[in-house]
Design an enzyme around this catalytic site. Structure first.
Site, PDB file in Angstrom:
ATOM      1  N   ILE A  13       0.845  -1.204   0.000  1.00  0.00           N
ATOM      2  CA  ILE A  13       0.000   0.000   0.000  1.00  0.00           C
ATOM      3  C   ILE A  13       0.878   1.252   0.000  1.00  0.00           C
ATOM      4  CG2 ILE A  13      -1.828   1.265   1.211  1.00  0.00           C
ATOM      5  CD1 ILE A  13      -2.646  -1.436   2.485  1.00  0.00           C
ATOM      6  N   SER A  86       2.731  -7.171   8.446  1.00  0.00           N
ATOM      7  CA  SER A  86       1.325  -7.131   8.032  1.00  0.00           C
ATOM      8  C   SER A  86       0.670  -8.489   7.769  1.00  0.00           C
ATOM      9  CB  SER A  86       1.200  -6.269   6.775  1.00  0.00           C
ATOM     10  OG  SER A  86       1.832  -6.914   5.675  1.00  0.00           O
ATOM     11  N   THR A 134      -6.042  -1.090  10.384  1.00  0.00           N
ATOM     12  CA  THR A 134      -6.799  -2.137   9.707  1.00  0.00           C
ATOM     13  C   THR A 134      -8.143  -2.375  10.397  1.00  0.00           C
ATOM     14  OG1 THR A 134      -6.806  -4.541   9.392  1.00  0.00           O
ATOM     15  CG2 THR A 134      -5.419  -3.732  11.129  1.00  0.00           C
ATOM     16  N   ASP A 135      -9.082  -2.945   9.652  1.00  0.00           N
ATOM     17  CA  ASP A 135     -10.374  -3.310  10.259  1.00  0.00           C
ATOM     18  C   ASP A 135     -10.226  -4.509  11.208  1.00  0.00           C
ATOM     19  OD1 ASP A 135      -9.947  -5.308   8.351  1.00  0.00           O
ATOM     20  OD2 ASP A 135     -11.892  -5.060   7.356  1.00  0.00           O
ATOM     21  N   GLU A 136      -9.076  -5.209  11.131  1.00  0.00           N
ATOM     22  CA  GLU A 136      -8.926  -6.438  11.925  1.00  0.00           C
ATOM     23  C   GLU A 136      -8.882  -6.155  13.431  1.00  0.00           C
ATOM     24  OE1 GLU A 136      -6.264  -9.338  10.193  1.00  0.00           O
ATOM     25  OE2 GLU A 136      -6.483  -8.441   8.217  1.00  0.00           O
ATOM     26  N   TYR A 182      -1.159 -10.196  15.022  1.00  0.00           N
ATOM     27  CA  TYR A 182      -1.103  -9.043  14.106  1.00  0.00           C
ATOM     28  C   TYR A 182      -2.107  -7.977  14.531  1.00  0.00           C
ATOM     29  CZ  TYR A 182      -2.341  -6.205  10.012  1.00  0.00           C
ATOM     30  OH  TYR A 182      -2.642  -5.149   9.184  1.00  0.00           O
ATOM     31  N   LYS A 186      -1.593  -4.130  16.017  1.00  0.00           N
ATOM     32  CA  LYS A 186      -2.127  -2.925  15.355  1.00  0.00           C
ATOM     33  C   LYS A 186      -3.056  -2.175  16.314  1.00  0.00           C
ATOM     34  CE  LYS A 186      -1.707  -1.618  11.653  1.00  0.00           C
ATOM     35  NZ  LYS A 186      -0.688  -0.720  10.992  1.00  0.00           N
ATOM     36  N   TYR A 239      -7.869 -22.207   3.414  1.00  0.00           N
ATOM     37  CA  TYR A 239      -7.946 -22.500   4.844  1.00  0.00           C
ATOM     38  C   TYR A 239      -9.375 -22.878   5.238  1.00  0.00           C
ATOM     39  CZ  TYR A 239      -3.497 -19.845   5.080  1.00  0.00           C
ATOM     40  OH  TYR A 239      -2.222 -19.367   4.896  1.00  0.00           O
TER      41      TYR A 239
HETATM   42  P1  NAD Z   1       3.481  -4.694   3.489  1.00  0.00           P
HETATM   43  O1  NAD Z   1       3.866  -5.821   4.395  1.00  0.00           O
HETATM   44  O2  NAD Z   1       3.309  -4.947   2.037  1.00  0.00           O
HETATM   45  O3  NAD Z   1       4.562  -3.518   3.630  1.00  0.00           O
HETATM   46  C1  NAD Z   1       5.092  -3.125   4.861  1.00  0.00           C
HETATM   47  C2  NAD Z   1       6.310  -2.250   4.602  1.00  0.00           C
HETATM   48  O4  NAD Z   1       6.818  -1.814   5.875  1.00  0.00           O
HETATM   49  C3  NAD Z   1       7.464  -2.991   3.894  1.00  0.00           C
HETATM   50  O5  NAD Z   1       7.981  -2.185   2.864  1.00  0.00           O
HETATM   51  C4  NAD Z   1       8.488  -3.194   5.007  1.00  0.00           C
HETATM   52  O6  NAD Z   1       9.825  -3.220   4.538  1.00  0.00           O
HETATM   53  C5  NAD Z   1       8.230  -1.982   5.898  1.00  0.00           C
HETATM   54  N1  NAD Z   1       8.659  -2.223   7.283  1.00  0.00           N
HETATM   55  C6  NAD Z   1       8.372  -3.297   8.062  1.00  0.00           C
HETATM   56  N2  NAD Z   1       8.968  -3.169   9.260  1.00  0.00           N
HETATM   57  C7  NAD Z   1       9.619  -1.977   9.251  1.00  0.00           C
HETATM   58  C8  NAD Z   1      10.401  -1.265  10.204  1.00  0.00           C
HETATM   59  N3  NAD Z   1      10.642  -1.779  11.422  1.00  0.00           N
HETATM   60  N4  NAD Z   1      10.911  -0.054   9.858  1.00  0.00           N
HETATM   61  C9  NAD Z   1      10.678   0.467   8.633  1.00  0.00           C
HETATM   62  N5  NAD Z   1       9.960  -0.161   7.681  1.00  0.00           N
HETATM   63  C10 NAD Z   1       9.432  -1.369   7.989  1.00  0.00           C
HETATM   64  O7  NAD Z   1       2.174  -4.080   4.150  1.00  0.00           O
HETATM   65  P2  NAD Z   1       0.870  -3.447   3.434  1.00  0.00           P
HETATM   66  O8  NAD Z   1      -0.073  -4.531   3.104  1.00  0.00           O
HETATM   67  O9  NAD Z   1       1.286  -2.473   2.404  1.00  0.00           O
HETATM   68  O10 NAD Z   1       0.259  -2.644   4.679  1.00  0.00           O
HETATM   69  C11 NAD Z   1       0.681  -1.303   4.953  1.00  0.00           C
HETATM   70  C12 NAD Z   1      -0.068  -0.798   6.176  1.00  0.00           C
HETATM   71  O11 NAD Z   1      -1.462  -0.813   5.931  1.00  0.00           O
HETATM   72  C13 NAD Z   1       0.172  -1.634   7.434  1.00  0.00           C
HETATM   73  O12 NAD Z   1       0.258  -0.760   8.521  1.00  0.00           O
HETATM   74  C14 NAD Z   1      -1.075  -2.501   7.526  1.00  0.00           C
HETATM   75  O13 NAD Z   1      -1.363  -2.834   8.871  1.00  0.00           O
HETATM   76  C15 NAD Z   1      -2.120  -1.572   6.946  1.00  0.00           C
HETATM   77  N6  NAD Z   1      -3.275  -2.233   6.289  1.00  0.00           N
HETATM   78  C16 NAD Z   1      -3.076  -3.197   5.335  1.00  0.00           C
HETATM   79  C17 NAD Z   1      -4.172  -3.777   4.707  1.00  0.00           C
HETATM   80  C18 NAD Z   1      -4.004  -4.815   3.618  1.00  0.00           C
HETATM   81  O14 NAD Z   1      -4.990  -5.373   3.152  1.00  0.00           O
HETATM   82  N7  NAD Z   1      -2.796  -5.086   3.137  1.00  0.00           N
HETATM   83  C19 NAD Z   1      -5.460  -3.372   5.052  1.00  0.00           C
HETATM   84  C20 NAD Z   1      -5.635  -2.383   6.033  1.00  0.00           C
HETATM   85  C21 NAD Z   1      -4.520  -1.814   6.628  1.00  0.00           C
HETATM   86  P1  TYD Z   2      -4.834 -12.709   3.712  1.00  0.00           P
HETATM   87  O1  TYD Z   2      -4.591 -12.277   2.320  1.00  0.00           O
HETATM   88  O2  TYD Z   2      -3.712 -13.336   4.469  1.00  0.00           O
HETATM   89  O3  TYD Z   2      -5.423 -11.449   4.499  1.00  0.00           O
HETATM   90  P2  TYD Z   2      -6.081 -11.360   5.998  1.00  0.00           P
HETATM   91  O4  TYD Z   2      -5.742 -12.574   6.748  1.00  0.00           O
HETATM   92  O5  TYD Z   2      -5.410 -10.146   6.548  1.00  0.00           O
HETATM   93  O6  TYD Z   2      -7.547 -11.184   5.780  1.00  0.00           O
HETATM   94  O7  TYD Z   2      -6.030 -13.758   3.710  1.00  0.00           O
HETATM   95  C1  TYD Z   2      -7.314 -13.441   3.187  1.00  0.00           C
HETATM   96  C2  TYD Z   2      -8.241 -14.596   3.495  1.00  0.00           C
HETATM   97  O8  TYD Z   2      -7.800 -15.745   2.740  1.00  0.00           O
HETATM   98  C3  TYD Z   2      -8.207 -15.032   4.957  1.00  0.00           C
HETATM   99  O9  TYD Z   2      -9.518 -15.420   5.345  1.00  0.00           O
HETATM  100  C4  TYD Z   2      -7.275 -16.231   4.972  1.00  0.00           C
HETATM  101  C5  TYD Z   2      -7.488 -16.839   3.592  1.00  0.00           C
HETATM  102  N1  TYD Z   2      -6.305 -17.513   3.011  1.00  0.00           N
HETATM  103  C6  TYD Z   2      -6.398 -18.824   2.544  1.00  0.00           C
HETATM  104  O10 TYD Z   2      -7.475 -19.464   2.609  1.00  0.00           O
HETATM  105  N2  TYD Z   2      -5.280 -19.411   2.005  1.00  0.00           N
HETATM  106  C7  TYD Z   2      -4.078 -18.753   1.910  1.00  0.00           C
HETATM  107  O11 TYD Z   2      -3.086 -19.349   1.431  1.00  0.00           O
HETATM  108  C8  TYD Z   2      -4.002 -17.398   2.379  1.00  0.00           C
HETATM  109  C9  TYD Z   2      -2.712 -16.627   2.306  1.00  0.00           C
HETATM  110  C10 TYD Z   2      -5.142 -16.810   2.921  1.00  0.00           C
END
Ligand code: NAD
Ligand code: TYD
Length: 376
Positions: A13, A86, A134-136, A182, A186, A239
């Protein structure tokens, strides 16, 4: 002149947020602070890495001295904080790393910003500390959808969605009830951010977003992992029964919301971000299989037999569903893409960027930094 640190900008993101800000605001200075963990990949930002208003700093947000010195050096006026561990499955195996980065890292940034900003004559005027969550953190919802409804449960306007599916959504005032290491980490970081507003008057904002999907997502998360596995005809580990529900938002819509809220959101407020787009995992997986098959010129559905039911994730939250009506009503944000378009765009992107995917799966991407910036 705004000088903004975006943390975690080399991740999924964060790279979309950095790209949006660097391109849209050439008059701002954008400093991407990222530790480049396994999830950080500078190849995500190739197209903007030479822009004059962009700087990359490889650093750990937990390193308070470096964060403080950087804020002073860059005269930082805003922080958009995305850096985090994340992935829920990793948090189950290694909760300490999640507490360290997500909790202590956030605290380190907050404290550095507090000391830097409070020492300025104008103090917190014109400053913003925006924390992406996050919504989690809200926990899990029950399955309340009427049986026999075919997905998507709704991509319609929010009011219609509510009429059809009742009021069982996460709202901004829903009590925190995290279940995974996780989400617990958060939740804790969210509390610290709000505490810095309430205690010191820091101008903070927190947003809680639903599951994102789109280009540059690390292929350990459901959608990119499955796209790559289908391409290579590898098993798709579903899963449990595949009945868990997630609410999916296209990543660029999240980035647009972050831009809007950073500039126009009210200090100390929380905004939920989501597109009213709930899907059972198994249904989304079938859409992904059909789309990959079609775009690869295979017969649609040919790869359904890759679906492999495996042991459920420990503590697997049943359903997430975000009510984003506050953001829609107060700031006029709405998702730009219907899910069908978003998933088509996403699958197409991964198939057309096989090199990006291969670099990650081969481990090559971790050398990108050395080539760009010299040996670590
Ligand atoms: P991601 O895992 O793809 O990226 C995380 C980034 O943070 C990476 O570039 C990593 O190198 C960097 N990082 C990790 N530890 C670090 C540290 N100690 N110091 C500096 N940099 C560090 O994560 P994402 O999916 O892009 O999520 C970004 C943010 O959005 C997170 O805070 C996550 O909780 C939140 N979020 C994600 C989702 C989703 O669906 N992916 C949804 C809602 C909120
Ligand atoms: P994920 O992408 O890990 O996001 P989050 O756990 O943060 O929602 O998983 C999305 C959904 O898919 C979650 O219900 C777990 C499921 N899942 C599988 O069933 N198999 C997989 O290999 C992964 C990575 C996730």
């Amino acid at each position: 002149m705004k000088s903004i640190i975006i943390t975690g900008g080399a991740g999924f993101i964060g790279s979309h947020v950095v790209r949006l800000f660097v391109n849209k605001y050439p008059e701002y200075r954008i400093i991407n602070v990222d530790k480049l963990t396994y999830a950080g990949n500078l190849a995500n930002l190739k197209d903007i890495e030479n822009k004059p208003n962009y700087r990359f700093v490889k650093a750990d947000i937990c390193d308070f001295d470096t964060m403080y010195a950087l804020m002073q050096e860059e005269q930082v006026t805003g922080i958009i904080h995305l850096a985090a561990e994340s992935h829920v499955d990793r948090s189950i195996k290694d909760p300490f790393t999640f507490a360290r980065t997500n909790v202590m890292g956030t605290l380190s940034l907050l404290q550095a910003a507090k000391l830097y900003w409070e020492a300025l004559p104008e103090k917190y005027d014109g400053k913003r500390f925006y924390h992406i969550s996050t919504d989690e953190v809200y926990g899990a919802l029950e399955m309340t959808h009427p049986e026999g409804i075919t997905p998507p449960f709704s991509t319609q306007a929010s009011s219609e969605h509510h009429e059809a599916y009742g009021e069982d959504f996460f709202v901004e005032t829903t009590k925190y009830n995290p279940h995974s290491p996780y989400s617990a980490s958060k939740a804790s970081s969210d509390h610290f951010v709000r505490a810095f507003h309430d205690t010191y008057g820091m101008p903070t904002i927190v947003t809680n977003c639903s599951n994102n999907y789109g280009p540059y997502q690390f292929p350990e998360k459901l959608i990119p992992l499955f796209i790559n596995n289908i391409r290579h005809r590898k098993p798709l580990p579903v899963y449990g029964k595949g009945e868990n529900v997630r609410d999916w938002l296209y990543v660029e819509d999240h980035a647009r919301a972050i831009d809007l809220i950073f500039h126009q959101g009210t200090v100390a407020e929380t905004y939920n971000i989501g597109g009213f787009n709930e899907w059972k995992n198994i249904d989304i997986i079938k859409v992904v299989i059909n789309t990959v098959d079609r775009l690869l010129g295979r017969q649609e559905g040919e790869d359904m037999d890759l679906i492999t039911y495996v042991t459920d994730r420990a503590g697997h939250d049943m359903r997430y569903a975000i009510d984003s009506r506050k953001l829609q009503a107060e700031l006029g944000w709405e998702p730009s893409l219907q899910f069908e378009e978003g998933i088509e765009k996403t699958v197409r992107w991964y198939l057309e960027h096989q090199e990006w995917m291969d670099n990650i799966t081969s481990g090559e991407y971790e050398k990108y930094y050395d080539d760009m910036y010299g040996k670590r």
